[in-house]
Design a protein around this motif. Structure first.
Motif, PDB file in Angstrom:
ATOM      1  N   GLU A 121       0.802  -1.226   0.106  1.00 15.10           N
ATOM      2  CA  GLU A 121       0.205   0.011  -0.079  1.00 15.10           C
ATOM      3  C   GLU A 121       0.827   1.216   0.022  1.00 15.10           C
ATOM      4  O   GLU A 121       1.864   1.289   1.007  1.00 15.10           O
ATOM      5  N   ILE A 123       0.166   5.215   0.649  1.00 18.13           N
ATOM      6  CA  ILE A 123      -0.490   6.407   1.074  1.00 18.13           C
ATOM      7  C   ILE A 123      -0.118   7.383   0.206  1.00 18.13           C
ATOM      8  O   ILE A 123       1.088   8.036   0.332  1.00 18.13           O
ATOM      9  N   ALA A 165      -3.682   4.209   7.627  1.00 21.14           N
ATOM     10  CA  ALA A 165      -2.337   3.130   7.560  1.00 21.14           C
ATOM     11  C   ALA A 165      -2.822   1.701   8.002  1.00 21.14           C
ATOM     12  O   ALA A 165      -3.688   1.630   8.918  1.00 21.14           O
ATOM     13  N   SER A 169       0.984  -0.995   4.921  1.00 18.18           N
ATOM     14  CA  SER A 169       1.210   0.335   4.187  1.00 18.18           C
ATOM     15  C   SER A 169       3.031   0.311   4.273  1.00 18.18           C
ATOM     16  O   SER A 169       3.414  -0.154   5.323  1.00 18.18           O
ATOM     17  N   LEU A 172       4.922   6.385   2.101  1.00 17.97           N
ATOM     18  CA  LEU A 172       4.154   7.524   2.068  1.00 17.97           C
ATOM     19  C   LEU A 172       4.667   8.404   1.016  1.00 17.97           C
ATOM     20  O   LEU A 172       5.951   8.706   1.052  1.00 17.97           O
ATOM     21  N   LEU A 202       7.822   3.514   7.719  1.00 23.27           N
ATOM     22  CA  LEU A 202       7.281   3.895   6.227  1.00 23.27           C
ATOM     23  C   LEU A 202       8.458   4.376   5.336  1.00 23.27           C
ATOM     24  O   LEU A 202       9.343   5.324   6.213  1.00 23.27           O
TER      25      LEU A 202
END
Length: 391
Positions: A121, A123, A165, A169, A172, A202
């Protein structure tokens, strides 16, 4: 297999399912019109300063027509490292932490492909630049969009990150100063986001292509927060502040392991950035401070005028603090942002971009670039006022 339906079925599903750019589709329509005032494309109306162009001409005269290192010319990488350290206080080694790319767009693509595996993922915040979501999908990642709000100045907050999140995740992606809203983050905002990234382990991609273009307060980069250089890919380029869009010159700064991963993709797909663009960029870093200050001053005048004009018309518009876009709220007129933009184009020959080009939460807004002359902006505002008077 001559029919188009058969050919269409052979195209990769990921590519088939991604729509064309909302900006470019709209401007295919604009290109067929005459006497259009365009507040659409995010391209400076200034030509590249003459001394930068001249540096490329002189390089061509002496036969600079070859490939360079995959990473790019070491002299330019040194200049970039010095530039970034001066702005952020963070030093990068030119030899293995700086990579020259074909625009910041390629840098983004390299960064995402170097990090994202199927199911990871990423973000990011919307409204956002049109390529973020597609690039994530091309890498078979999962785009996770946080919809920022006008009421909050389109700022991304830690509280919103907490909501979105998950254990999947991995990355970012940030873009401040922001395209299309003109929003920037405060130092406190950035520090809170950095703390979140560290806690959740992240990797951060920070697209700071507009960092030279802030008007009321200085931009603060997330790489300046202790502990963030080690987990961040810093993305930048010469297109906007230096008025060098057509030179296609960008760069990334990142830890050696991440730079090497991006370089692997770069060397097999692009090989190197164009040598003449690199030569021009060396001159841009050395001697363009006065040029940037002048162009920034002109953008600020235009920002002030376009913002005041929308407010006088009764069209809400947050005061852009960075980049060169005004994101105006036209929701009260009872039509979609695309309908508003098309009707404005049909009736008044003014082109702007529907907010939905930048994500679903852009509905009800139009993006107007003030990277065009003040004279044209003034005429465009007269035409928009005339248009809404009829609605």
């Amino acid at each position: 297999m001559n029919d188009s339906k058969s050919l269409h079925s052979k195209i990769a599903k990921t590519v088939r399912n991604i729509p064309r750019s909302g900006i470019r589709d709209f401007f295919e329509i604009v290109s067929t019109r005459e006497d259009v005032i365009s507040l659409g494309i995010g391209e400076p109306d200034f030509s590249t300063p003459w001394h930068i162009r001249d540096a490329a001409v002189r390089a061509l005269d002496r036969g600079a027509t070859s490939y360079t290192s995959n990473l790019g010319m070491l002299s330019l990488r040194r200049g970039i490292a010095q530039y970034v350290e001066k702005k952020t206080g963070i030093g990068y080694r030119p030899a293995d932490e700086v990579l020259l790319t074909v625009g910041v767009s390629e840098g983004l693509d390299l960064a995402i492909r170097a990090l994202v595996e199927p199911g990871d993922e990423v973000i990011y915040h919307e409204p956002s630049y049109v390529s973020y979501n597609p690039l994530i999908q091309f890498a078979h990642g999962v785009p996770v969009a946080i919809q920022t709000r006008k009421e909050n100045g389109f700022r991304l907050t830690r509280a919103e990150l907490e909501q979105y999140a998950t254990p999947k995740s991995k990355v970012l992606l940030l873009n401040y100063p922001n395209n299309p809203t003109g929003a920037i983050l405060s130092k406190k905002d950035v520090e809170e986001i950095a703390a979140f990234a560290i806690e959740r382990d992240l990797i951060v991609l920070t697209d700071e292509i507009y960092d030279e273009l802030t008007y009321d307060r200085a931009h603060f980069s997330i790489i300046s927060v202790p502990g963030m250089k080690e987990r961040t890919i810093y993305l930048h380029g010469f297109s906007k502040a230096w008025a060098m869009t057509g030179w296609r010159m960008g760069f990334t700064c990142a830890p050696p392991e991440l730079t090497d991963a991006m370089m692997k993709i770069h060397q097999y797909t692009m090989l190197c950035a164009p040598i003449l663009s690199q030569e021009a960029s060396i001159e841009a870093l050395k001697n363009a401070e006065t040029d940037i200050a002048y162009m920034k001053g002109e953008y600020k005048k235009r920002r002030n005028f376009i913002h005041a004009s929308f407010e006088e018309m009764g069209i809400p518009c947050i005061r852009p603090e960075g980049a060169f876009y005004a994101f105006a709220d036209v929701s009260k007129f009872g039509m979609t942002s695309k309908e508003f933009a098309l009707k404005l184009l049909d009736e008044q020959n003014v082109a702007c971009v529907p907010g939905t080009a930048f994500g679903p939460c852009g509905e009800g807004f139009i993006r107007c670039s003030y990277a065009t002359s003040l004279e044209e902006i003034k005429e465009a505002m007269v035409r928009i006022a005339r248009f809404i008077a009829k609605l």
